[in-house]
Design an enzyme around this catalytic site. Sequence first.
Site, PDB file in Angstrom:
ATOM      1  N   ARG A  45       0.867  -1.183   0.000  1.00 61.62           N
ATOM      2  CA  ARG A  45       0.000   0.000   0.000  1.00 61.62           C
ATOM      3  C   ARG A  45       0.898   1.226   0.000  1.00 61.62           C
ATOM      4  NH1 ARG A  45       2.544   1.895   3.627  1.00 61.62           N
ATOM      5  NH2 ARG A  45       1.049   3.572   3.699  1.00 61.62           N
ATOM      6  N   GLY A  46       0.273   2.402  -0.132  1.00 63.22           N
ATOM      7  CA  GLY A  46       1.057   3.626  -0.285  1.00 63.22           C
ATOM      8  C   GLY A  46       1.121   3.955  -1.770  1.00 63.22           C
ATOM      9  N   ARG A  79      -7.436   0.009  -6.673  1.00 58.98           N
ATOM     10  CA  ARG A  79      -7.710   1.065  -5.688  1.00 58.98           C
ATOM     11  C   ARG A  79      -7.862   2.385  -6.452  1.00 58.98           C
ATOM     12  NH1 ARG A  79      -4.108   1.203  -0.507  1.00 58.98           N
ATOM     13  NH2 ARG A  79      -5.991   2.245   0.259  1.00 58.98           N
ATOM     14  N   GLN A 181      -1.736   2.342   9.949  1.00 53.84           N
ATOM     15  CA  GLN A 181      -0.451   2.417   9.222  1.00 53.84           C
ATOM     16  C   GLN A 181       0.616   3.138  10.045  1.00 53.84           C
ATOM     17  OE1 GLN A 181      -3.439   3.101   7.857  1.00 53.84           O
ATOM     18  NE2 GLN A 181      -3.526   2.612   5.696  1.00 53.84           N
ATOM     19  N   ASP A 222      -1.751  11.069  -1.885  1.00 59.65           N
ATOM     20  CA  ASP A 222      -2.212  10.060  -2.846  1.00 59.65           C
ATOM     21  C   ASP A 222      -2.580  10.670  -4.189  1.00 59.65           C
ATOM     22  OD1 ASP A 222      -2.782   8.861  -0.026  1.00 59.65           O
ATOM     23  OD2 ASP A 222      -2.598   7.211  -1.457  1.00 59.65           O
ATOM     24  N   LYS A 233      -4.301  10.185   3.493  1.00 58.78           N
ATOM     25  CA  LYS A 233      -4.989   9.319   4.451  1.00 58.78           C
ATOM     26  C   LYS A 233      -5.996  10.088   5.306  1.00 58.78           C
ATOM     27  CE  LYS A 233      -4.733   5.805   4.677  1.00 58.78           C
ATOM     28  NZ  LYS A 233      -5.737   5.012   3.913  1.00 58.78           N
TER      29      LYS A 233
HETATM   30  O1  MRU Z   1      -4.394   3.282   2.309  1.00 60.32           O
HETATM   31  P1  MRU Z   1      -2.922   3.471   2.144  1.00 60.32           P
HETATM   32  O2  MRU Z   1      -2.115   2.870   3.251  1.00 60.32           O
HETATM   33  O3  MRU Z   1      -2.446   3.048   0.778  1.00 60.32           O
HETATM   34  O4  MRU Z   1      -2.713   5.045   2.226  1.00 60.32           O
HETATM   35  C1  MRU Z   1      -1.424   5.576   2.122  1.00 60.32           C
HETATM   36  C2  MRU Z   1      -1.363   7.034   2.333  1.00 60.32           C
HETATM   37  O5  MRU Z   1      -2.357   7.708   2.497  1.00 60.32           O
HETATM   38  C3  MRU Z   1      -0.009   7.667   2.234  1.00 60.32           C
HETATM   39  O6  MRU Z   1       0.082   8.786   3.065  1.00 60.32           O
HETATM   40  C4  MRU Z   1       0.215   8.124   0.786  1.00 60.32           C
HETATM   41  O7  MRU Z   1      -0.030   7.082  -0.105  1.00 60.32           O
HETATM   42  C5  MRU Z   1       1.581   8.636   0.570  1.00 60.32           C
HETATM   43  S1  MRU Z   1       2.768   7.346   0.494  1.00 60.32           S
HETATM   44  C6  MRU Z   1       4.280   7.975   0.116  1.00 60.32           C
END
Ligand code: MRU
Length: 329
Positions: A45-46, A79, A181, A222, A233
Amino acid sequence: MVEPIIWENGVLKLLDQRILPHEKRYVECNTAENVANAIKDMVVRGAPAIGVTAAFGVVLGLKEGKNIDEIYSLLLNTRPTAVNLKWALDKMKAAYEYAEGNIDFVEESAVKLFERDIEYNRMIGKSGLQVIKDGDNILTHCNAGALATAGYGTALGVLRAAKEAGLNIHVYVDETRPYLQGARLTAFELMEEGISCTLICDNMPGFLMKQKKIDKIIVGADRIAKNGDTANKIGTYQLAVLAYFHDIPLYIAAPISTFDFSIECGDDIVIEHRNPDEVRKVGDKLIAPENVNVYNPAFDVTPANLISGFITEFGVFNSVDEILNKIND
Ligand code: MRU
């Protein structure tokens, strides 16, 4: 440094982020479908990490003999919020078309994308030094670390760079309910790296700000719209409002691949809604009535006017217009 994505002899190995920090196990992906499921199920994820992972998913799909458009939509429909996914798939499709279907060339392109992500994150880290002072207390939310990228991280890349530069910093880590996370991944990464950190619950930052325990906030993103509105997030927006009230700067650390210049503002960003059980449970343990109604958006949008600056591989900018001017120079 932790390695979230390993491409070895034509096999993709993903560090299973669902079971970190207690277990370190890799999930092997041999097909595009394996990769799509790993992204959907949060093995990886990320935003940048899912883009890089999808790039290798394209290579695996082509090796299976699948059609490029079929692979593209299989991976894209995993996603919806992080634009890095579409960005990476577009790059891979362009490589496929340019090389007239030569899979070796597409594989080389995926490896380059992986390597560049780490390189850009190191550049983001260097850019971020402009905003960090010795002795800073920095709040971060979610995980924008090595685990959320091909390596090194964006927001956590800035913190890594600060440590490498010999600056003394302390990091407050929001636990980041419901998926945790922050607690599971960011606290783990910072501790592995020897960066001083304190874990807090998501309802504590306001009190810490009032006590002047936080000098700045640095988070990842994102998707960033053309006007600077930023999806990250869930919980980032409330931090931004609190930071504005307490006159604390909030920075977004992100590579250019996280900017979506095709959308005007944050209203155009699709927000992912996730399984209600993530809120009803902590891990496998039910903590609420079994069938209680739940609202579970995974991201929110912080308006551009609450953002003090964007830390990118090209430097720190006050607005997306400044970034566009720099890119088009
Ligand atoms: O749901 P996730 O864990 O994929 O969300 C991740 C985030 O919101 C991070 O802050 C974002 O992707 C930046 S990662 C460098």
